[in-house]
Design an enzyme around this catalytic site. Structure first.
Site, PDB file in Angstrom:
ATOM      1  N   CYS A  61     -18.681  69.672  90.698  1.00  0.00           N
ATOM      2  CA  CYS A  61     -18.522  69.543  89.457  1.00  0.00           C
ATOM      3  C   CYS A  61     -18.503  67.705  88.756  1.00  0.00           C
ATOM      4  O   CYS A  61     -18.730  67.189  87.840  1.00  0.00           O
ATOM      5  CB  CYS A  61     -17.372  70.068  89.054  1.00  0.00           C
ATOM      6  SG  CYS A  61     -16.036  68.966  89.371  1.00  0.00           S
ATOM      7  N   GLU A  80     -10.699  77.310  85.981  1.00  0.00           N
ATOM      8  CA  GLU A  80     -11.513  77.838  86.304  1.00  0.00           C
ATOM      9  C   GLU A  80     -11.464  76.596  87.719  1.00  0.00           C
ATOM     10  O   GLU A  80     -10.546  75.165  88.008  1.00  0.00           O
ATOM     11  CB  GLU A  80     -12.313  76.640  85.613  1.00  0.00           C
ATOM     12  CG  GLU A  80     -13.369  76.397  84.964  1.00  0.00           C
ATOM     13  CD  GLU A  80     -14.408  76.927  85.620  1.00  0.00           C
ATOM     14  OE1 GLU A  80     -14.959  76.781  86.660  1.00  0.00           O
ATOM     15  OE2 GLU A  80     -15.064  78.154  84.694  1.00  0.00           O
ATOM     16  N   ASP A 116     -18.201  84.491  86.487  1.00  0.00           N
ATOM     17  CA  ASP A 116     -17.667  85.472  87.860  1.00  0.00           C
ATOM     18  C   ASP A 116     -16.167  85.726  88.297  1.00  0.00           C
ATOM     19  O   ASP A 116     -15.928  86.863  88.454  1.00  0.00           O
ATOM     20  CB  ASP A 116     -18.675  84.870  88.350  1.00  0.00           C
ATOM     21  CG  ASP A 116     -18.097  83.613  89.211  1.00  0.00           C
ATOM     22  OD1 ASP A 116     -17.244  82.579  88.340  1.00  0.00           O
ATOM     23  OD2 ASP A 116     -18.947  82.784  89.811  1.00  0.00           O
ATOM     24  N   ASN A 166     -26.648  83.948  95.262  1.00  0.00           N
ATOM     25  CA  ASN A 166     -28.070  85.095  94.797  1.00  0.00           C
ATOM     26  C   ASN A 166     -27.805  85.593  93.557  1.00  0.00           C
ATOM     27  O   ASN A 166     -26.465  85.048  93.045  1.00  0.00           O
ATOM     28  CB  ASN A 166     -27.425  86.091  95.968  1.00  0.00           C
ATOM     29  CG  ASN A 166     -27.727  86.304  97.645  1.00  0.00           C
ATOM     30  OD1 ASN A 166     -29.164  85.685  97.710  1.00  0.00           O
ATOM     31  ND2 ASN A 166     -26.472  86.117  98.202  1.00  0.00           N
ATOM     32  N   GLY A 168     -23.778  81.137  93.034  1.00  0.00           N
ATOM     33  CA  GLY A 168     -24.447  79.592  94.267  1.00  0.00           C
ATOM     34  C   GLY A 168     -25.884  80.009  94.778  1.00  0.00           C
ATOM     35  O   GLY A 168     -26.086  79.515  94.323  1.00  0.00           O
ATOM     36  N   CYS A 179     -10.991  68.182  94.747  1.00  0.00           N
ATOM     37  CA  CYS A 179     -11.830  69.770  94.206  1.00  0.00           C
ATOM     38  C   CYS A 179     -11.793  70.602  95.498  1.00  0.00           C
ATOM     39  O   CYS A 179     -11.365  71.011  96.054  1.00  0.00           O
ATOM     40  CB  CYS A 179     -12.363  70.368  93.325  1.00  0.00           C
ATOM     41  SG  CYS A 179     -12.970  69.467  91.956  1.00  0.00           S
TER      42      CYS A 179
HETATM   43 CA    CA Z   1     -13.562  81.545  85.391  1.00  0.00          CA
HETATM   44 ZN    ZN Z   2     -14.927  70.361  90.794  1.00  0.00          ZN
END
Ligand code: CA
Ligand code: ZN
Ligand code: CA
Ligand code: ZN
Lengths: 328, 328
Positions: free
Chosen positions: A187, A172, A123, A24, A22, A192
């Site tokens: 998102c 996620e 990632d 670098n 987000g 979250c």
């Molecule tokens: Ca994942």
């Molecule tokens: Zn979210």
């Protein structure tokens, strides 16, 4: 002429690792043993137009250096935020944390530019692969890693393999929801754990306190020009700022509840926290689990990663493992 | 003499299925095709002392009937609330929904009493096995089932197999937490989806409204002696009781957010809702997912089970599948 014995060849086998976060864009030369031989960092550009050429340029520069450093690059591993189809090497969809980063084929342009095989994964999934190969996850059948950076990512290892899910949206973990309401998330949803406990969320809260002149406390060294970050919040809390402390408590609670949800869904034997805030979160997360989880998972081990660069090392591990495999 | 051809033998192969829920204790004779030939229901006793003999008595009675019905019982499958070690046939730990039900060996006493092999698993896991063999989960590689009864249970099928987890606590989907605060749960924590959306939670809210004289609305048929249940709440909401409606909306939202968490953790291709409230929850859950989930999982299919007795059928399926296997 340099030595051509097999030990030496194995030693020089290396990977080019790319990490698109987000904040670098990082590229590294990583050798077989998991050491970062050389690393390159640039701010991740805000547009696809600027980002793609920069990735290719950084990779090409690194390839030249690898040559001089006598590192034989076997391929390129890319770690990126967003949902990734690793079979195709395509980023399917990203949140606004990385803009203009949906339906992006990464394999083709990188492979064309460098004439090397390319592997791509999310990632958090890369962080899990790094723990599996080089970290606390070595030999562990079922574990989960949660990586806190600008956002929050994660990876799940089940029966020694990554769980990708039916639309590559498994693990996620940043978007586990712990509040029916709660702060807005990158998102588009709200509540979250990324919206409570990520570096970005803490920075948002630090800025809010600073704007209301409630951040700085006695004994706190802070220059006027300094950008306000999560570190200021942690520092202020340590020096007795009770509002900063309450914000951090809530962040840790949200993260702990989110991880409790992971335990009640996949029940791993180990949770590995990584990223700059990992050591800060480790104790409160363990405490929240003991308070909120079912008896059967209350004694789960929560540890802090000892890897400096899990996403980069995981990207490298795809190359080091898959490029030397005879079959796929 | 009855026909001894192979088709007939296969047809008469049956299972004894036991389901231990928060309210009832049920035993059934289930034939190879998944039909419930005969079913026995008793309230589940509150103590271990009363429960265990009742299970054995109901099983023995059923065995006699099976004999008369010409059903050849291959073994006993037990579905129970709580964490279960299926390798040992032991209930490890239960919430207060089933009291005095921790560290209970079910296999030994049942096997000793009936001289038959015994398989035991968690009720939600059994529901998933039932969907896999007889329901919407047939041939589906990755799916999740959520069963709403007195409590909320669940099962996860990943790569065609149940996920049990490292301490048999995977798929405890009722205890997914969707609020940092929230109502108290049977597990001792709070904010779990079971505390919002189970039959017990809705009954609690219905009673609360009733006590405040806010439940009954015009046109609602309700006898004085009637015990207040979730059905009254749903009925009141349909007849325009806005408070009943708000409670049900919150319950559906909590369930939808909990299921969104499942999607972000294991990303199945299908969600199957079962239990008496399934058809009520299906549409709002689908809607909450479209609002709160990441783009990549927004179009997941949420369906209502067509099985009348998923937990019983799943318990039977363990017998029907495992007893006829040559290897284990
Ligand atoms: Ca994942
Ligand atoms: Zn979210
Ligand atoms: Ca379960
Ligand atoms: Zn609970």
């Amino acid at each position: 002429c340099i030595s051509q014995d097999i030990d030496h060849i194995l030693e020089t086998q290396s990977a080019l690792a790319v990490d698109l976060g987000g904040t670098n864009l990082r590229v590294a030369i990583v050798c077989m043993k998991g050491n970062v031989v050389k690393k390159y960092i640039q701010p991740n550009p805000k547009t696809f137009q600027e980002r793609m050429p920069l990735i290719l340029k950084m990779c090409k520069d690194a390839m030249q250096d690898a040559n001089c450093l006598n590192c034989r690059i076997l391929g390129v591993g890319v770690s990126t935020g967003g949902r990734v189809n690793p079979q195709e090497g395509v980023v399917l969809h990203s949140t606004k944390l990385i803009q203009e980063w949906s339906s992006v084929d990464l394999r083709t342009p990188i492979s064309d530019a460098l004439q090397l095989p390319v592997w791509v994964d999310n990632d958090g999934n890369c962080a899990a692969l790094a723990e599996k190969k080089f970290g606390h996850g070595k030999g562990v059948e079922n574990f989960v890693t949660v990586i806190t950076g600008t956002g929050i990512g994660g990876g799940i290892i089940h029966h020694h393999e990554l769980v990708h899910g039916s639309t590559f949206c498994a693990a996620e973990l940043g978007h586990i929801i712990v509040s029916l309401e709660g702060p807005e998330c990158s998102c588009g949803s709200h509540g979250c754990i990324e919206a409570y406990a990520s570096g970005m969320a803490l920075q948002r809260e630090a800025k809010r306190l600073h704007d209301e002149d409630l951040l700085k406390v006695e004994g706190m060294d802070m220059k006027l020009s300094e950008p306000i970050t999560a570190a200021h919040l942690i520092n202020a809390a340590k020096l007795g700022n009770s509002q900063a402390d309450a914000i951090l408590n809530k962040a840790a609670t949200a993260l702990g509840v989110g991880i409790t949800n992971i335990l009640h869904i996949v029940n791993p034997s180990l949770v590995i926290l990584s990223g700059v805030l990992a050591s800060y979160y480790q104790a409160p997360v363990q405490h929240i689990i003991s308070e909120r989880a079912l008896f059967s998972v209350q004694s789960i081990k929560v540890v802090t990663s000892h890897l400096e660069e899990p996403a980069l090392l995981g990207a490298a591990s795809m190359v080091l493992d898959y490029a030397t495999r005879r079959t796929y």
